[in-house]
Design a protein around this motif. Structure first.
Motif, PDB file in Angstrom:
ATOM      1  N   SER A   1      -6.770   0.765   8.424  1.00  0.00           N
ATOM      2  CA  SER A   1      -6.850  -0.434   7.661  1.00  0.00           C
ATOM      3  C   SER A   1      -6.029   0.003   6.392  1.00  0.00           C
ATOM      4  O   SER A   1      -6.448   0.644   5.720  1.00  0.00           O
ATOM      5  CB  SER A   1      -8.249  -0.606   7.397  1.00  0.00           C
ATOM      6  OG  SER A   1      -8.515  -1.648   6.527  1.00  0.00           O
ATOM      7  N   PHE A   2      -4.778  -0.618   6.454  1.00  0.00           N
ATOM      8  CA  PHE A   2      -3.891  -0.204   5.502  1.00  0.00           C
ATOM      9  C   PHE A   2      -3.685  -0.921   4.306  1.00  0.00           C
ATOM     10  O   PHE A   2      -2.848  -1.831   4.165  1.00  0.00           O
ATOM     11  CB  PHE A   2      -2.508  -0.150   6.255  1.00  0.00           C
ATOM     12  CG  PHE A   2      -2.348   0.793   7.574  1.00  0.00           C
ATOM     13  CD1 PHE A   2      -2.164   2.140   7.289  1.00  0.00           C
ATOM     14  CD2 PHE A   2      -2.618   0.371   8.934  1.00  0.00           C
ATOM     15  CE1 PHE A   2      -2.190   3.080   8.559  1.00  0.00           C
ATOM     16  CE2 PHE A   2      -2.731   1.297   9.732  1.00  0.00           C
ATOM     17  CZ  PHE A   2      -2.354   2.626   9.770  1.00  0.00           C
ATOM     18  N   TRP A   3      -4.783  -0.700   3.468  1.00  0.00           N
ATOM     19  CA  TRP A   3      -4.707  -1.225   2.219  1.00  0.00           C
ATOM     20  C   TRP A   3      -5.754  -0.566   1.108  1.00  0.00           C
ATOM     21  O   TRP A   3      -6.263   0.634   1.888  1.00  0.00           O
ATOM     22  CB  TRP A   3      -5.118  -2.847   2.118  1.00  0.00           C
ATOM     23  CG  TRP A   3      -6.423  -3.258   2.784  1.00  0.00           C
ATOM     24  CD1 TRP A   3      -7.352  -2.548   3.438  1.00  0.00           C
ATOM     25  CD2 TRP A   3      -7.231  -4.408   2.671  1.00  0.00           C
ATOM     26  NE1 TRP A   3      -8.431  -2.851   3.815  1.00  0.00           N
ATOM     27  CE2 TRP A   3      -8.393  -4.185   3.406  1.00  0.00           C
ATOM     28  CE3 TRP A   3      -6.856  -5.660   2.186  1.00  0.00           C
ATOM     29  CZ2 TRP A   3      -9.331  -5.319   3.338  1.00  0.00           C
ATOM     30  CZ3 TRP A   3      -7.743  -6.696   2.077  1.00  0.00           C
ATOM     31  CH2 TRP A   3      -9.130  -6.422   2.862  1.00  0.00           C
TER      32      TRP A   3
ATOM     33  N   LYS B   1      -6.429  -3.712  10.426  1.00  0.00           N
ATOM     34  CA  LYS B   1      -7.858  -4.133  10.220  1.00  0.00           C
ATOM     35  C   LYS B   1      -8.830  -3.628  11.202  1.00  0.00           C
ATOM     36  O   LYS B   1      -9.788  -4.490  11.601  1.00  0.00           O
ATOM     37  CB  LYS B   1      -7.761  -5.677  10.269  1.00  0.00           C
ATOM     38  CG  LYS B   1      -6.953  -6.346   9.469  1.00  0.00           C
ATOM     39  CD  LYS B   1      -6.725  -7.863   9.280  1.00  0.00           C
ATOM     40  CE  LYS B   1      -5.619  -8.334   8.363  1.00  0.00           C
ATOM     41  NZ  LYS B   1      -5.725  -9.929   8.625  1.00  0.00           N
ATOM     42  N   ALA B   2      -8.587  -2.443  11.609  1.00  0.00           N
ATOM     43  CA  ALA B   2      -9.520  -1.838  12.762  1.00  0.00           C
ATOM     44  C   ALA B   2     -10.851  -1.422  12.226  1.00  0.00           C
ATOM     45  O   ALA B   2     -11.699  -1.147  12.881  1.00  0.00           O
ATOM     46  CB  ALA B   2      -8.794  -0.489  13.314  1.00  0.00           C
ATOM     47  N   ASP B   3     -10.949  -1.333  10.697  1.00  0.00           N
ATOM     48  CA  ASP B   3     -12.175  -0.884  10.392  1.00  0.00           C
ATOM     49  C   ASP B   3     -13.266  -1.961  10.221  1.00  0.00           C
ATOM     50  O   ASP B   3     -14.521  -1.798   9.865  1.00  0.00           O
ATOM     51  CB  ASP B   3     -12.212  -0.756   8.830  1.00  0.00           C
ATOM     52  CG  ASP B   3     -11.604  -1.664   8.006  1.00  0.00           C
ATOM     53  OD1 ASP B   3     -10.684  -2.554   8.403  1.00  0.00           O
ATOM     54  OD2 ASP B   3     -12.193  -1.781   6.748  1.00  0.00           O
ATOM     55  N   GLU B   4     -12.966  -3.232  10.813  1.00  0.00           N
ATOM     56  CA  GLU B   4     -13.721  -4.404  10.892  1.00  0.00           C
ATOM     57  C   GLU B   4     -14.412  -4.506  12.293  1.00  0.00           C
ATOM     58  O   GLU B   4     -15.492  -5.683  12.223  1.00  0.00           O
ATOM     59  CB  GLU B   4     -13.110  -5.685  10.477  1.00  0.00           C
ATOM     60  CG  GLU B   4     -12.363  -5.824   9.184  1.00  0.00           C
ATOM     61  CD  GLU B   4     -11.549  -7.163   8.912  1.00  0.00           C
ATOM     62  OE1 GLU B   4     -11.492  -7.828   9.705  1.00  0.00           O
ATOM     63  OE2 GLU B   4     -10.728  -7.205   7.908  1.00  0.00           O
TER      64      GLU B   4
ATOM     65  N   TRP C   1       0.755  -1.314   0.137  1.00  0.00           N
ATOM     66  CA  TRP C   1       0.033   0.078   0.047  1.00  0.00           C
ATOM     67  C   TRP C   1       0.873   1.369   0.027  1.00  0.00           C
ATOM     68  O   TRP C   1       0.615   2.215  -0.746  1.00  0.00           O
ATOM     69  CB  TRP C   1      -1.003  -0.070   1.061  1.00  0.00           C
ATOM     70  CG  TRP C   1      -1.616   1.122   1.513  1.00  0.00           C
ATOM     71  CD1 TRP C   1      -2.825   1.695   0.813  1.00  0.00           C
ATOM     72  CD2 TRP C   1      -1.671   2.176   2.263  1.00  0.00           C
ATOM     73  NE1 TRP C   1      -3.399   2.890   1.107  1.00  0.00           N
ATOM     74  CE2 TRP C   1      -2.604   3.368   2.065  1.00  0.00           C
ATOM     75  CE3 TRP C   1      -0.726   2.277   3.616  1.00  0.00           C
ATOM     76  CZ2 TRP C   1      -2.629   4.202   2.799  1.00  0.00           C
ATOM     77  CZ3 TRP C   1      -1.184   3.514   4.321  1.00  0.00           C
ATOM     78  CH2 TRP C   1      -1.658   4.351   4.097  1.00  0.00           C
ATOM     79  N   ILE C   2       1.986   1.319   0.715  1.00  0.00           N
ATOM     80  CA  ILE C   2       2.770   2.511   0.802  1.00  0.00           C
ATOM     81  C   ILE C   2       3.389   2.565  -0.519  1.00  0.00           C
ATOM     82  O   ILE C   2       3.673   3.795  -0.921  1.00  0.00           O
ATOM     83  CB  ILE C   2       3.805   2.335   2.045  1.00  0.00           C
ATOM     84  CG1 ILE C   2       3.239   2.166   3.317  1.00  0.00           C
ATOM     85  CG2 ILE C   2       5.024   3.428   2.018  1.00  0.00           C
ATOM     86  CD1 ILE C   2       3.838   1.995   4.556  1.00  0.00           C
TER      87      ILE C   2
END
Length: 512
Positions: A253-255, A217-220, A74-75
């Protein structure tokens, strides 16, 4: 992240100057002391030129399926077949992602031989590790400024630890000491920290200032549960690190997928931006980081010299039979006392000394105790000069600290004018109060001048008199010489007349 590629070229020139000068200081002055004192046996391999000149590196560490590889993808924006992203454990290698003109993979043995890569020190971990190490070369723009190191997912259980074929936490510790930022990744759904991951975190405790936590994955999960997850994770990390406060934590959420739960979208977006900003700042701070590493290493060398000298001077006299074994027993019993004495004698701080258990382990594997370093005052003075004089000169170029307001132009001008007024006032006061002293000094100078003049005249006259006497003596000598010559001439004439008279008388007598 494309913006991270741009940077001020003037700053680049300054950074190159600082790093080059720092490399010279280390290679020419600090590294020889490390070699002579066997410092590397106790504290790891010496630094290399490629390590000092390397781009900033970011180390990714976490349990399996926490999104380490996805975060790098992603970066960097790289779409590569070499990124194997799956829910189950997929990355079983250490992968360094660096910049190059075209995509390629360099295996471990070859990667440790390349002078442009800072991985030569990894060769000491043997073929078991090098077969699990690769360098991925990609033409991404951000990789011109930053390199990334992806690690295998940390698993639990002794079986996984033994099947690696190398010491995972030793390798991770070596990489952590050379990297500029360490990202510890956690899955919001898996807060359990395995035994191996715990050992890795504890091994990185000395590099705690580089560590950052990423709750991926904190958005889940919704906001209420996210608060509970965050609190539980901070509590677990606090127990491992032994500190009430842990490193900065980025939540997100790093993607490239959309958030599944948008309750905290603003918070997640802000943490994304903050993480990106810290990555952008890495190249700007790399010089300060390199300086910090060299200074810390110089302080460790000074402590090492003190410990070696203390142990050397306190070793008992034993016979040649079993000497090494007896020394080992003595050191094992008296090492804590020696540590305390060194702290007291040299005014060190307890935290400056190495971990006593690890130092004892390395000490017992030392082959010849007679080769312990000595406390050489010239060497220590050179170390102090390096820390207190030479390195601060380099830091002044990249420190970025503004001058105090008391030293700005206006303050300096005001200070100068004020002191000029004070000096002028004082000079007037002195003039008024010193007239008598001035007159006395003037009269004294005139008297001295007259005395010197009189003496010069006397000397001059005395010189003329001496010259006249010398002339008189010469003339008198000449007169005496002439008088003696005349007298001798007259005496000769008298003698001649006497002879003539005698001859005449003799002739007359003969005739008669």
């Amino acid at each position: 992240m494309a913006a991270a590629g741009g940077q001020d070229p003037e700053w680049d020139d300054t950074a190159q100057l600082v790093v080059h000068s720092l490399k010279s200081l280390y290679m020419e002055r600090l590294r020889p002391i490390e070699v002579d004192s066997h410092f590397n046996h106790f504290h790891g391999a010496a630094m290399t030129s490629s390590e000092l000149e390397a781009r900033p590196q970011v180390l990714m560490v976490g349990q399996y399926s926490t999104g380490k590889t996805s975060l790098i993808k992603w970066i960097t924006g790289i779409e590569s077949t070499f990124f194997d992203i799956r829910p189950q454990p997929s990355t079983d290698k250490f992968v360094a992602v660096v910049h190059g003109d075209e995509e390629k993979v360099i295996n471990g043995d070859a990667a440790t031989c390349l002078p442009d890569l800072p991985y030569h020190g990894l060769s000491k971990y043997g073929s078991g590790f090098l077969s699990k190490f690769q360098v991925l070369v990609e033409p991404a723009e951000i990789l011109r400024r930053i390199s990334f190191v992806d690690t295998p997912g940390v698993l639990s259980g002794d079986k996984q630890r033994l099947s690696r074929g190398y010491d995972f936490h030793e390798v991770a510790s070596w990489l952590a000491s050379r990297c500029d930022l360490i990202l510890l990744l956690f899955d919001a759904h898996k807060l359990d920290i395995s035994d191996e991951f715990k050992e890795v975190i504890e091994a990185m405790r000395s590099n705690g200032d580089k560590c950052r936590c990423v709750l991926n994955k904190a958005d889940e999960i919704d906001g209420e549960n996210l608060v509970k997850v965050y609190g539980a994770l901070m509590w677990n990390l606090g127990k491992i690190l032994g500190t009430p406060e842990v490193a900065r934590m980025y939540i997100g959420s790093f993607w490239d997928q959309e958030y599944k739960c948008k309750d905290l979208q603003r918070l997640l977006d802000q943490d994304r931006k903050d993480l990106m900003q810290e990555l952008r700042d890495l190249p700007r701070n790399v010089c300060v980081r390199r300086v910090n590493e060299v200074v810390a290493r110089a302080r460790m060398v000074k402590v090492h010299l003190a410990l070696g000298d203390a142990i050397r001077n306190r070793l008992p006299m034993v016979g040649s039979f079993g000497r090494q074994w007896r020394y080992q027993l003595w050191i094992a019993d008296h090492l804590p006392e020696i540590f305390l004495e060194v702290v007291k004698d040299h005014q060190f701080v307890q935290s400056d000394l190495p971990a006593i258990d690890k130092f004892r382990e390395r000490l017992l594997s030392f082959k010849d105790f007679s080769q312990f370093p000595k406390w050489d005052h010239k060497v220590v003075a050179d170390l102090d000069r390096l820390i207190q004089v030479d390195v601060p000169k380099l830091m002044s170029l990249v420190g970025g600290v503004s001058a105090s307001g008391l030293r700005d132009t206006k303050a300096d001008a005001f200070k100068t004018s004020t002191w000029n007024d004070i000096a002028l006032s004082e000079s007037r006061t002195v003039k008024k109060s010193s007239c008598g002293v001035g007159c006395f000094c003037l009269i004294l100078l005139l008297l001295i001048f007259l005395m010197l003049t009189t003496g010069a005249v006397v000397l001059f006259l005395a010189g003329d008199l001496q010259h006249a006497l010398e002339t008189l003596r010469i003339n008198a000598g000449k007169a005496v010489a002439r008088w003696g010559t005349s007298l001798a001439h007259q005496q000769g004439e008298v003698d001649a007349s006497a002879v003539s008279s005698t001859s005449a008388s003799s002739a007359a007598s003969s005739e008669l």
